[in-house]
Design a protein around this motif. Sequence first.
Motif, short mmCIF file in Angstrom:
data_model
loop_
_atom_site.label_atom_id
_atom_site.label_comp_id
_atom_site.label_asym_id
_atom_site.label_seq_id
_atom_site.Cartn_x
_atom_site.Cartn_y
_atom_site.Cartn_z
N GLY A 100 -58.54 -60.69 -0.50
CA GLY A 100 -59.11 -60.74 -2.06
C GLY A 100 -59.85 -59.20 -2.25
O GLY A 100 -59.55 -58.91 -3.32
N GLY A 101 -60.21 -58.91 -1.24
CA GLY A 101 -60.64 -57.28 -1.37
C GLY A 101 -59.65 -56.44 -1.70
O GLY A 101 -59.69 -55.31 -2.44
N ARG A 102 -58.31 -56.39 -1.14
CA ARG A 102 -57.25 -55.84 -1.32
C ARG A 102 -56.98 -55.97 -2.78
O ARG A 102 -56.25 -54.96 -3.42
N LEU A 103 -56.84 -57.37 -3.37
CA LEU A 103 -56.53 -57.59 -4.63
C LEU A 103 -57.34 -56.66 -5.74
O LEU A 103 -57.05 -56.25 -6.46
N ALA A 104 -58.51 -56.73 -5.46
CA ALA A 104 -59.49 -56.04 -6.21
C ALA A 104 -59.60 -54.52 -5.91
O ALA A 104 -59.42 -53.66 -6.96
N TYR A 105 -59.82 -54.02 -4.92
CA TYR A 105 -59.97 -52.56 -4.57
C TYR A 105 -58.61 -51.83 -4.48
O TYR A 105 -58.63 -50.64 -4.73
N ARG A 106 -57.75 -52.37 -4.11
CA ARG A 106 -56.38 -51.56 -3.98
C ARG A 106 -55.62 -52.02 -5.13
O ARG A 106 -55.14 -50.78 -5.78
N TYR A 107 -55.20 -53.03 -5.50
CA TYR A 107 -54.27 -53.33 -6.58
C TYR A 107 -55.12 -53.51 -7.92
O TYR A 107 -54.67 -53.38 -9.09
N GLY A 108 -56.48 -53.46 -8.02
CA GLY A 108 -57.35 -53.54 -9.34
C GLY A 108 -57.08 -54.88 -10.13
O GLY A 108 -57.38 -54.65 -11.29
N VAL A 109 -56.95 -55.85 -9.54
CA VAL A 109 -56.81 -57.09 -10.07
C VAL A 109 -58.26 -57.33 -10.88
O VAL A 109 -59.15 -57.50 -10.26
N ARG A 110 -58.22 -57.55 -12.10
CA ARG A 110 -59.61 -57.94 -12.99
C ARG A 110 -60.48 -56.69 -12.91
O ARG A 110 -61.60 -57.15 -13.07
N VAL A 111 -60.09 -55.44 -12.42
CA VAL A 111 -61.04 -54.50 -12.39
C VAL A 111 -60.82 -53.52 -13.47
O VAL A 111 -59.48 -53.47 -13.88
N ALA A 112 -61.80 -53.01 -14.21
CA ALA A 112 -61.75 -52.09 -15.48
C ALA A 112 -60.93 -51.02 -14.92
O ALA A 112 -60.63 -50.72 -13.98
N ASP A 113 -59.92 -50.48 -15.85
CA ASP A 113 -59.12 -49.50 -15.72
C ASP A 113 -59.87 -48.04 -15.81
O ASP A 113 -61.16 -48.09 -15.89
N GLU A 114 -59.34 -47.26 -15.09
CA GLU A 114 -60.08 -45.71 -14.74
C GLU A 114 -60.75 -45.03 -16.09
O GLU A 114 -61.80 -44.51 -15.83
N THR A 115 -60.02 -45.51 -17.46
CA THR A 115 -60.75 -44.76 -18.47
C THR A 115 -62.10 -45.59 -18.63
O THR A 115 -63.17 -44.69 -18.76
N THR A 116 -62.13 -46.71 -18.57
CA THR A 116 -63.25 -47.64 -18.86
C THR A 116 -64.40 -47.27 -17.64
O THR A 116 -65.45 -47.08 -18.09
N GLN A 117 -63.88 -47.10 -16.48
CA GLN A 117 -64.79 -46.68 -15.38
C GLN A 117 -65.39 -45.39 -15.35
O GLN A 117 -66.64 -45.10 -14.86
#
Length: 181
Positions: A147-164
Amino acid sequence: MVSEHQSQAKQPVSAALAGPYGHPFHPILVTVPIGAWVASLVFDIGSRVSADPAFLTRGAMWLLAIGVVGALAAAMVGFLDLFAIPAGTRAFRTALVHMTLNLLVTGAYAADFAWRHAAGPAPRVGTGMLALSAVSLAVLGVSGFLGGRLAYRYGVRVADETTQAEGYASAGRPQRAGTAR
């Protein structure tokens, strides 16, 4: 540059049900079963060393049930997050393994609860029940890693870099694209 697949995986299928962009509900909800199941194992161990273990044994059983209910709630919104990931991608395959492990763990904890409930009041948690909880928690740890890999490596449901990047702009001064401060 964000690909079409990446952009799709960042957007909720239903913001009302899965959480708005950049604020998914799944990671919030998983804290309930994780906390309940870790506490249950602590209670199980405590029941083996305590002079008065009955309350720990009962508490562990009910923590299992709380965890199962919480896991079902987390799974419902997790399925919605899964639907946002394009099929055939590494992220999708990782999500399928993550989901499968979570469903197996939830089933194991439900069976553990049923086993304890059927056994009736016991002064201490049995060795088999303790082992099932420990193994289930270990598998949950593997699933959490995925689950951490999905969020932190693949960015699933994480805001894109422009938003970040908005969070790193100096207060009162807009940051120009492509500059680092």
